[in-house]
Design a protein around this motif. Sequence first.
Motif, PDB file in Angstrom:
ATOM      1  N   LEU A   3      22.003  65.517  88.774  1.00  0.00           N
ATOM      2  CA  LEU A   3      23.763  65.117  88.805  1.00  0.00           C
ATOM      3  C   LEU A   3      24.276  63.826  89.890  1.00  0.00           C
ATOM      4  O   LEU A   3      23.131  64.187  90.957  1.00  0.00           O
ATOM      5  N   THR A   4      24.655  63.268  89.689  1.00  0.00           N
ATOM      6  CA  THR A   4      25.561  62.521  91.036  1.00  0.00           C
ATOM      7  C   THR A   4      26.041  62.446  90.932  1.00  0.00           C
ATOM      8  O   THR A   4      27.561  62.928  90.947  1.00  0.00           O
ATOM      9  N   GLN A   5      25.915  61.580  92.806  1.00  0.00           N
ATOM     10  CA  GLN A   5      27.419  62.030  93.188  1.00  0.00           C
ATOM     11  C   GLN A   5      28.205  60.399  93.599  1.00  0.00           C
ATOM     12  O   GLN A   5      26.914  59.217  94.129  1.00  0.00           O
ATOM     13  N   ILE A   6      29.042  59.680  93.355  1.00  0.00           N
ATOM     14  CA  ILE A   6      29.121  58.000  93.113  1.00  0.00           C
ATOM     15  C   ILE A   6      30.332  57.554  94.568  1.00  0.00           C
ATOM     16  O   ILE A   6      31.788  58.195  93.922  1.00  0.00           O
ATOM     17  N   LEU A  26      23.719  73.335  84.710  1.00  0.00           N
ATOM     18  CA  LEU A  26      24.002  72.109  84.875  1.00  0.00           C
ATOM     19  C   LEU A  26      23.396  70.908  84.280  1.00  0.00           C
ATOM     20  O   LEU A  26      23.397  70.119  84.242  1.00  0.00           O
ATOM     21  N   ASP A  28      23.826  68.050  81.559  1.00  0.00           N
ATOM     22  CA  ASP A  28      24.883  68.430  81.092  1.00  0.00           C
ATOM     23  C   ASP A  28      24.054  66.442  81.415  1.00  0.00           C
ATOM     24  O   ASP A  28      25.323  65.357  80.993  1.00  0.00           O
ATOM     25  N   GLN A  30      25.719  64.474  78.956  1.00  0.00           N
ATOM     26  CA  GLN A  30      26.331  63.711  78.470  1.00  0.00           C
ATOM     27  C   GLN A  30      27.785  63.084  80.320  1.00  0.00           C
ATOM     28  O   GLN A  30      28.415  61.835  79.798  1.00  0.00           O
ATOM     29  N   THR A  33      25.996  59.615  80.615  1.00  0.00           N
ATOM     30  CA  THR A  33      26.148  58.482  79.801  1.00  0.00           C
ATOM     31  C   THR A  33      27.157  57.340  80.750  1.00  0.00           C
ATOM     32  O   THR A  33      26.158  55.431  80.191  1.00  0.00           O
ATOM     33  N   PHE A  34      28.207  57.795  80.721  1.00  0.00           N
ATOM     34  CA  PHE A  34      29.268  55.924  81.803  1.00  0.00           C
ATOM     35  C   PHE A  34      28.258  56.362  83.075  1.00  0.00           C
ATOM     36  O   PHE A  34      28.726  55.260  82.941  1.00  0.00           O
ATOM     37  N   ALA A  35      28.096  57.187  84.023  1.00  0.00           N
ATOM     38  CA  ALA A  35      26.560  56.518  84.813  1.00  0.00           C
ATOM     39  C   ALA A  35      26.428  55.078  84.823  1.00  0.00           C
ATOM     40  O   ALA A  35      26.459  54.183  85.965  1.00  0.00           O
ATOM     41  N   LYS A  37      26.355  53.563  82.351  1.00  0.00           N
ATOM     42  CA  LYS A  37      26.811  52.189  81.930  1.00  0.00           C
ATOM     43  C   LYS A  37      27.752  51.510  83.444  1.00  0.00           C
ATOM     44  O   LYS A  37      27.877  49.896  82.976  1.00  0.00           O
ATOM     45  N   PHE A  38      28.015  52.329  84.404  1.00  0.00           N
ATOM     46  CA  PHE A  38      29.263  51.872  84.982  1.00  0.00           C
ATOM     47  C   PHE A  38      28.094  50.612  86.434  1.00  0.00           C
ATOM     48  O   PHE A  38      28.788  50.465  87.442  1.00  0.00           O
ATOM     49  N   PHE A  39      27.525  51.960  86.221  1.00  0.00           N
ATOM     50  CA  PHE A  39      25.890  52.029  87.526  1.00  0.00           C
ATOM     51  C   PHE A  39      25.100  51.710  87.373  1.00  0.00           C
ATOM     52  O   PHE A  39      24.184  51.958  87.312  1.00  0.00           O
TER      53      PHE A  39
ATOM     54  N   GLY B  42      30.223  67.232  91.790  1.00  0.00           N
ATOM     55  CA  GLY B  42      28.648  66.972  92.066  1.00  0.00           C
ATOM     56  C   GLY B  42      28.015  67.692  91.605  1.00  0.00           C
ATOM     57  O   GLY B  42      26.663  67.497  91.255  1.00  0.00           O
ATOM     58  N   SER B  44      28.279  71.079  89.842  1.00  0.00           N
ATOM     59  CA  SER B  44      29.785  71.772  89.065  1.00  0.00           C
ATOM     60  C   SER B  44      29.011  71.903  87.746  1.00  0.00           C
ATOM     61  O   SER B  44      28.244  70.933  86.846  1.00  0.00           O
ATOM     62  N   THR B  45      29.832  72.696  86.970  1.00  0.00           N
ATOM     63  CA  THR B  45      29.361  72.763  85.847  1.00  0.00           C
ATOM     64  C   THR B  45      30.627  72.486  84.340  1.00  0.00           C
ATOM     65  O   THR B  45      31.448  72.599  85.091  1.00  0.00           O
ATOM     66  N   ARG B  46      30.561  72.220  83.298  1.00  0.00           N
ATOM     67  CA  ARG B  46      31.151  72.285  83.023  1.00  0.00           C
ATOM     68  C   ARG B  46      32.042  72.786  82.599  1.00  0.00           C
ATOM     69  O   ARG B  46      34.181  73.177  83.616  1.00  0.00           O
ATOM     70  N   TYR B  79      35.253  52.838  76.626  1.00  0.00           N
ATOM     71  CA  TYR B  79      34.783  52.240  78.178  1.00  0.00           C
ATOM     72  C   TYR B  79      36.410  51.095  78.123  1.00  0.00           C
ATOM     73  O   TYR B  79      35.591  51.213  79.330  1.00  0.00           O
ATOM     74  N   ARG B  83      37.304  50.680  82.151  1.00  0.00           N
ATOM     75  CA  ARG B  83      37.091  49.601  82.514  1.00  0.00           C
ATOM     76  C   ARG B  83      38.552  47.904  82.898  1.00  0.00           C
ATOM     77  O   ARG B  83      38.862  48.054  83.975  1.00  0.00           O
ATOM     78  N   CYS B  94      34.203  55.975  90.792  1.00  0.00           N
ATOM     79  CA  CYS B  94      33.293  57.120  91.180  1.00  0.00           C
ATOM     80  C   CYS B  94      34.245  57.874  89.167  1.00  0.00           C
ATOM     81  O   CYS B  94      33.534  58.633  88.547  1.00  0.00           O
ATOM     82  N   ALA B  97      32.787  57.147  86.200  1.00  0.00           N
ATOM     83  CA  ALA B  97      31.603  57.510  84.895  1.00  0.00           C
ATOM     84  C   ALA B  97      32.217  58.762  84.122  1.00  0.00           C
ATOM     85  O   ALA B  97      31.180  59.422  83.543  1.00  0.00           O
ATOM     86  N   ARG B  98      33.459  59.427  84.871  1.00  0.00           N
ATOM     87  CA  ARG B  98      33.240  61.140  84.185  1.00  0.00           C
ATOM     88  C   ARG B  98      33.658  61.017  83.156  1.00  0.00           C
ATOM     89  O   ARG B  98      34.162  60.230  82.233  1.00  0.00           O
TER      90      ARG B  98
END
Lengths: 155, 361
Positions: A3-6, A26, A28, A30, A33-35, A37-39, B42, B44-46, B79, B83, B94, B97-98
Amino acid sequence: MFLTQIVNGQVSELALCETCAREKGLFDPQSLTFAEKFFPEEFKNRVDKLVRELTMGESAPAPACGLDMMTRCPVCGFGVEDYRRTGHLGCPDCYTVFARELDPTAEEPERNNDEPPSLKKARLQKELKLAIEREDYERAATLRDQINALTDNNA
Amino acid sequence: MKLDSILNSPPAWLPVRNETGGIVVGTIVRMVRNLPGFPFPGWSTRESRAAVAAKLIPAIKSVRGYKTSFSAEMNTLSYGRRRAMLTRKLLTPCMAARQDGCHVIIPSRRNMILMVNEEEHFVVHAFNDGFDINRSLKDVLQLDEQLQEHVDIAYDFQNGYLTSIPAEAGDGLQFYVLLHLPALTFANMMGQITKALEKLHVNVSSYFSDGQDDTGHLYVVFSIPGPEDSIEQMQDGFETVVRHLVTREMQVRTKLLKDPGLNLLDAIARAYGLLMCCRRLSIKELRDSISFLRLGTLLGVISWEEDEQSVLIELYHFSLAMATQTALAEDTPGSDLNTARALAARDFLDKHPHTFSYNQA
Ligand SMILES: [Zn+2]
Ligand SMILES: [Zn+2]
């Protein structure tokens, strides 16, 4: 799996093997996917590093799965190893569970040297019991040695 | 959609007046809080994120005088919208991207954004224009106090407010100031300054942390929470650093005013020429050129018939509007705004009568 912490555009990771990640629920993809794209840069580096570790077998000192002997937070399942690797904690309760790890100086402020040995032994035995309950066998071993030393001295 | 109207109106951190030579654009105060008993985002679960949101969102809505202008779970935002919100500081990188269980809420006053399950369970960014930490600080602390009437917050006496990174536990506050530093940038001093500030627990990053080209001579300067500092010390130290930066920028500008040098005059003239005559214009070219146009105005190379201060502010708005449009267009593959952007730039200069001085140098 990871998992990421940004933080301020920097990606740091909480790395886990996929089995552990699935067990903890954990997995997940999904959320990644955006992580990506953004980084893109950080993401690529992270994946590259992971692939390198997997193929070369020289992974970071990861806790052995199943044989995991480290302290775990009972609330969130975070391990002391995870903290050492990432500098992050799993949940607010981790602060209590890992208090010793977070502030080693606070650990034993060189208690009064005049603590009576019998009291000290009782205290250490209580700590040992707690350490075993937490499955913190490293700590437990240290405490056991201290208790033994105390017993030997007084013998 | 309400978001469109928010994206089309000036953000709360944009100045209405052009104080300090437009060097300080705006101030952001960040406050983070967590709920006890739930894993940090960071880790966590859904399900745990959903549980945190189910506790926090009703608590936020029961804060006195609170009204929502916009609220969305991240997985509903495209997206391009992400942006665009990033460009306008309505999301953190941060948060951008979530996904599931992560929410962004903008109150109707639009002076803050509230994020659920960002890097911490609850993150607030409060904005104001110009350099005024106290104003936004008051806003976040007031919200904090009212929120804590409705929800338990993770806190202990030894560490303060508990955060996912132990080194950041404490007051859970951070300060950001947005600065326009064309003179220091042009004098190649930013690298050196950035290094020096790191030692003072102050970081500098480029302003448009939105993945597009970082241009426009705009910077975000922010405090790094240190465990030993009290909030007053942190604020004090940070304000001193910002004032120092403003002074340095002023000094270099004064020097440039006496002798801009051929290189700078050339850069300003090229920027002006580009905006006047281009038929296609990239967003990077636009941001850079507008920054030079602002610098050219301050140096008297360009003079406007209208009030100069209001034109300088309008240039910010124009640049930001163009960046937002560019971000939103990312949802439409193959769209090309270069021609429209060129037209808009020429139109801006057309509508704001001015003279460009060819005499200097
Ligand atoms: Zn594992
Ligand atoms: Zn925990």
